[in-house]
Scaffold this active site. Sequence first.
Site, PDB file in Angstrom:
ATOM      1  N   GLU A  17       0.832  -1.207   0.000  1.00 14.97           N
ATOM      2  CA  GLU A  17       0.000   0.000   0.000  1.00 14.97           C
ATOM      3  C   GLU A  17       0.867   1.258   0.000  1.00 14.97           C
ATOM      4  O   GLU A  17       2.055   1.231   0.276  1.00 14.97           O
ATOM      5  CB  GLU A  17      -0.898   0.046   1.240  1.00 14.97           C
ATOM      6  N   ASN A 147     -10.392   5.212   0.777  1.00 20.96           N
ATOM      7  CA  ASN A 147      -9.456   4.979  -0.324  1.00 20.96           C
ATOM      8  C   ASN A 147      -9.582   6.074  -1.376  1.00 20.96           C
ATOM      9  O   ASN A 147     -10.407   6.986  -1.253  1.00 20.96           O
ATOM     10  CB  ASN A 147      -9.695   3.607  -0.966  1.00 20.96           C
ATOM     11  N   ASP A 196      -9.738   1.265  -5.124  1.00 24.08           N
ATOM     12  CA  ASP A 196      -8.760   1.336  -4.046  1.00 24.08           C
ATOM     13  C   ASP A 196      -7.986   2.643  -4.187  1.00 24.08           C
ATOM     14  O   ASP A 196      -8.576   3.700  -4.343  1.00 24.08           O
ATOM     15  CB  ASP A 196      -7.865   0.095  -4.087  1.00 24.08           C
TER      16      ASP A 196
END
Length: 285
Positions: A17, A147, A196
């Site tokens: 991430e 997100n 995302d």
Amino acid sequence: MSEAVTALDHPRCELGEGPTYDPHTDTAWWFDITGRALHEYSFSQGLSRVHALPFAASALARVDARRQALFTETGLVLRDVASGALTPLQAIEADDPETRSNDARVHPCGAMWLGTMGWDAQPGAGTIWHYRAGVLTRLFDGITITNAICFSPDGALGYFADTAKGTIFRVPLDRATGLPTGAPQIWRDRFDGGPDGAVVDAEGCLWVAVWGSASVVRYSPEGVDVARIGLPASQPSCPAFVGPKADRLLITTAALGLDRGGEADGLTHLAPLAVPGLQAPDLII
């Protein structure tokens, strides 16, 4: 999958991430959230490093040549680049063990939007915060998975997603502060998977990592699908523009939750771009 997509020669992540790029050093940084690690890749030197962390973290912003700000499970922490020394900067939900950091990005004015979520994606447990020059402001709450935090090139628009709802919202902003001037509206709520992480290129288009779709999709400011990068990994989590000209896209992925993940799941991928990206601004602390 595009033949131009390549995987970095770098250790895989369980939950990759928060990639970002420092053009001053030609270095990309990202995290393995569940692995409690900060990953570093120097393109100019071909140097790959993994730095263990004492906490889970998910996003990073450059402050200056010596310091970075890490978004961790308890808030913002300053990191000395040379020594790795860590110093608390700003507590964010530090008294709530049920939540952690997730997506974040720096606005063109130097403010940072920071999204939290529940460790188990508890419904409505997430909040988006605004931080600038020592002031923390709550922006939006009741979000399940924060997100796709990103901004238009001029800073007049902000975007964010609730991945659990499959929806990206857009909100007008004060360009000088990065604070909202109106209410969020649905920008797009039709995706092949979960929206995302996202970044905005120099033309104002969003590059969205669509979790579960094995792709990063470019959408026009009107929300129209205009390009797609296919990946060998099914769970892309976040993109970042890299290179001195911001002409490549680095994409983190995750192997989390895959009983039979492929060889590419959890690796960090690189794809060339035919359109100009943007460099990430520094955070004003």
